[in-house]
Design a protein around this motif. Structure first.
Motif, mmCIF file in Angstrom:
data_model
loop_
_atom_site.group_PDB
_atom_site.id
_atom_site.type_symbol
_atom_site.label_atom_id
_atom_site.label_comp_id
_atom_site.label_asym_id
_atom_site.label_seq_id
_atom_site.Cartn_x
_atom_site.Cartn_y
_atom_site.Cartn_z
ATOM 1 N N HIS A 1 47.896 22.113 -7.152
ATOM 2 C CA HIS A 1 48.221 22.915 -5.963
ATOM 3 C C HIS A 1 49.516 22.415 -5.320
ATOM 4 C CE1 HIS A 1 44.927 25.738 -5.417
ATOM 5 N NE2 HIS A 1 44.067 24.803 -5.769
ATOM 6 N N ARG A 2 49.677 21.097 -5.257
ATOM 7 C CA ARG A 2 50.897 20.554 -4.651
ATOM 8 C C ARG A 2 52.128 20.933 -5.456
ATOM 9 N NH1 ARG A 2 53.914 15.854 -5.037
ATOM 10 N NH2 ARG A 2 52.551 15.017 -6.652
ATOM 11 N N LYS A 3 52.015 20.846 -6.791
ATOM 12 C CA LYS A 3 53.143 21.213 -7.647
ATOM 13 C C LYS A 3 53.483 22.697 -7.516
ATOM 14 C CE LYS A 3 53.984 17.300 -9.885
ATOM 15 N NZ LYS A 3 55.324 16.652 -9.880
ATOM 16 N N LEU A 4 52.471 23.512 -7.251
ATOM 17 C CA LEU A 4 52.683 24.961 -7.109
ATOM 18 C C LEU A 4 53.148 25.340 -5.705
ATOM 19 C CD1 LEU A 4 49.543 26.158 -9.082
ATOM 20 C CD2 LEU A 4 51.923 26.528 -9.771
ATOM 21 N N GLY A 5 53.236 24.355 -4.803
ATOM 22 C CA GLY A 5 53.695 24.638 -3.448
ATOM 23 C C GLY A 5 52.594 25.087 -2.504
ATOM 24 N N ASP A 6 51.343 25.057 -2.951
ATOM 25 C CA ASP A 6 50.212 25.449 -2.109
ATOM 26 C C ASP A 6 49.723 24.203 -1.369
ATOM 27 O OD1 ASP A 6 47.979 26.452 -0.915
ATOM 28 O OD2 ASP A 6 47.059 27.240 -2.742
ATOM 29 N N LEU A 7 50.422 23.851 -0.289
ATOM 30 C CA LEU A 7 50.172 22.580 0.369
ATOM 31 C C LEU A 7 48.844 22.554 1.119
ATOM 32 C CD1 LEU A 7 53.737 21.748 1.729
ATOM 33 C CD2 LEU A 7 52.705 21.149 -0.463
ATOM 34 N N ARG A 8 48.419 23.686 1.650
ATOM 35 C CA ARG A 8 47.164 23.714 2.404
ATOM 36 C C ARG A 8 45.976 23.399 1.487
ATOM 37 N NH1 ARG A 8 47.924 25.180 7.453
ATOM 38 N NH2 ARG A 8 49.785 26.388 7.990
ATOM 39 N N ASN A 9 45.918 24.066 0.341
ATOM 40 C CA ASN A 9 44.831 23.790 -0.597
ATOM 41 C C ASN A 9 44.936 22.378 -1.164
ATOM 42 O OD1 ASN A 9 43.103 26.026 -0.596
ATOM 43 N ND2 ASN A 9 44.523 27.206 -1.842
ATOM 44 N N ALA A 10 46.167 21.910 -1.379
ATOM 45 C CA ALA A 10 46.351 20.549 -1.875
ATOM 46 C C ALA A 10 45.763 19.540 -0.881
ATOM 47 C CB ALA A 10 47.833 20.260 -2.110
ATOM 48 N N ALA A 11 46.080 19.722 0.411
ATOM 49 C CA ALA A 11 45.560 18.811 1.425
ATOM 50 C C ALA A 11 44.036 18.844 1.472
ATOM 51 C CB ALA A 11 46.141 19.182 2.795
ATOM 52 N N SER A 12 43.472 20.042 1.406
ATOM 53 C CA SER A 12 42.019 20.182 1.449
ATOM 54 C C SER A 12 41.353 19.448 0.285
ATOM 55 C CB SER A 12 41.641 21.665 1.428
ATOM 56 O OG SER A 12 40.241 21.836 1.378
ATOM 57 N N LEU A 13 41.944 19.544 -0.905
ATOM 58 C CA LEU A 13 41.350 18.918 -2.090
ATOM 59 C C LEU A 13 41.563 17.401 -2.097
ATOM 60 C CD1 LEU A 13 42.266 21.759 -4.508
ATOM 61 C CD2 LEU A 13 39.973 20.815 -4.279
ATOM 62 N N TYR A 14 42.689 16.932 -1.581
ATOM 63 C CA TYR A 14 42.853 15.482 -1.449
ATOM 64 C C TYR A 14 41.761 14.929 -0.530
ATOM 65 C CZ TYR A 14 47.529 15.511 -3.589
ATOM 66 O OH TYR A 14 48.584 15.632 -4.454
ATOM 67 N N ARG A 15 41.478 15.637 0.567
ATOM 68 C CA ARG A 15 40.428 15.180 1.490
ATOM 69 C C ARG A 15 39.066 15.187 0.789
ATOM 70 N NH1 ARG A 15 42.788 19.156 4.953
ATOM 71 N NH2 ARG A 15 44.493 18.283 6.182
ATOM 72 N N SER A 16 38.798 16.244 0.018
ATOM 73 C CA SER A 16 37.519 16.320 -0.697
ATOM 74 C C SER A 16 37.373 15.154 -1.673
ATOM 75 C CB SER A 16 37.412 17.653 -1.444
ATOM 76 O OG SER A 16 37.396 18.742 -0.549
ATOM 77 N N PHE A 17 38.453 14.840 -2.378
ATOM 78 C CA PHE A 17 38.429 13.721 -3.326
ATOM 79 C C PHE A 17 38.144 12.405 -2.605
ATOM 80 C CE2 PHE A 17 41.177 10.288 -5.103
ATOM 81 C CZ PHE A 17 40.378 9.977 -6.196
ATOM 82 N N LEU A 18 38.808 12.184 -1.465
ATOM 83 C CA LEU A 18 38.630 10.933 -0.727
ATOM 84 C C LEU A 18 37.224 10.827 -0.147
ATOM 85 C CD1 LEU A 18 42.106 10.817 1.037
ATOM 86 C CD2 LEU A 18 41.275 9.226 -0.700
ATOM 87 N N ARG A 19 36.642 11.965 0.252
ATOM 88 C CA ARG A 19 35.268 11.928 0.750
ATOM 89 C C ARG A 19 34.279 11.653 -0.382
ATOM 90 N NH1 ARG A 19 36.867 16.508 3.813
ATOM 91 N NH2 ARG A 19 35.929 17.862 2.237
#
Length: 224
Positions: free
Chosen positions: A76-94
């Motif tokens: 998502h980050r590479k595709l420029g979809d920063l909102r979804n990227a942030a959401s998934l980074y948070r999910s991974f960390l949780r």
């Protein structure tokens, strides 16, 4: 692709490895997830981030390994979809706060959040309405049903492809068990081999068609 980005996408390999005592009877879900992950990794290395994201998402659906969330976030980050990227980074960390790549994910999350903040500040404020100004005509919302149809088709084909892959794996395992027991007849051997090969071929075709449908859906989404 920058060389330093390669280690980031490899963290799911350990989560999808099969323990030594499971070699005789591997978990079909883990085998499928690992196969999809490896395909996704190759697409990521080629810079095909949309295809890689879809394969990683399919791998996560087959086996919910938290490390795959990091890989999906990367796409998502590479595709420029920063909102979804942030959401998934948070999910991974949780889901896996003690993962050795958690500090990297935290740093990337901070970078993405800062970029989102800058994007919000850079967005111009709407102009103030003039007194007695005539409101602009309402613009009809864009119709995106072709993209929705293509996306739904891609999802349905992917589900069938996964089912076919699992069926092929089941037939192969059944044949191996019969051979170990020494009770397999030539007829059953030919039948199970044919079933496994047929279902494996159908799964391969369905994966390809699903990817094409997904790409078409993305094209339709931006075209309409």
């Amino acid at each position: 692709m920058a060389r330093r980005s390669l280690p980031m996408i490899l963290i799911a390999a350990a989560a999808l490895s099969v323990p030594g005592d499971a070699v005789a009877q591997p978990d079909p879900a883990v085998e499928l997830a690992r196969s999809l992950y490896e395909k996704g990794q190759r697409q990521y290395e080629l810079g095909h981030f949309a295809d890689a994201r879809q394969l990683f998402e399919s791998a996560y659906e087959a086996k919910a390994a938290p490390a795959l969330l990091f890989n999906i976030a990367q796409c998502h980050r590479k595709l420029g979809d920063l909102r979804n990227a942030a959401s998934l980074y948070r999910s991974f960390l949780r889901a896996d706060p003690d993962n050795r790549s958690a500090p990297m994910a935290q740093d990337l999350l901070q970078q993405v959040e800062e970029a989102l903040q800058r994007e919000g500040f850079a967005r111009p404020a709407p102009p103030a309405a003039l007194p007695n100004a005539v409101p602009p005509p309402q613009v009809a919302s864009r119709v995106r049903w072709p993209a929705m149809v293509a996306g739904g088709t891609a999802g349905a084909l992917l589900a069938v492809a996964i089912a076919e892959s699992l069926g092929a794996r089941s037939a192969t395992n059944q044949l191996a068990q019969l051979h170990q027991q020494g009770t397999v007849s030539p007829t059953d051997d030919a039948r199970l081999r044919g079933e496994a090969e047929s279902r494996r071929s159908r799964a391969t075709v369905l994966y390809v068609v699903s990817a094409v449908a997904a790409a078409a859906g993305a094209g339709f989404w931006f075209a309409f």
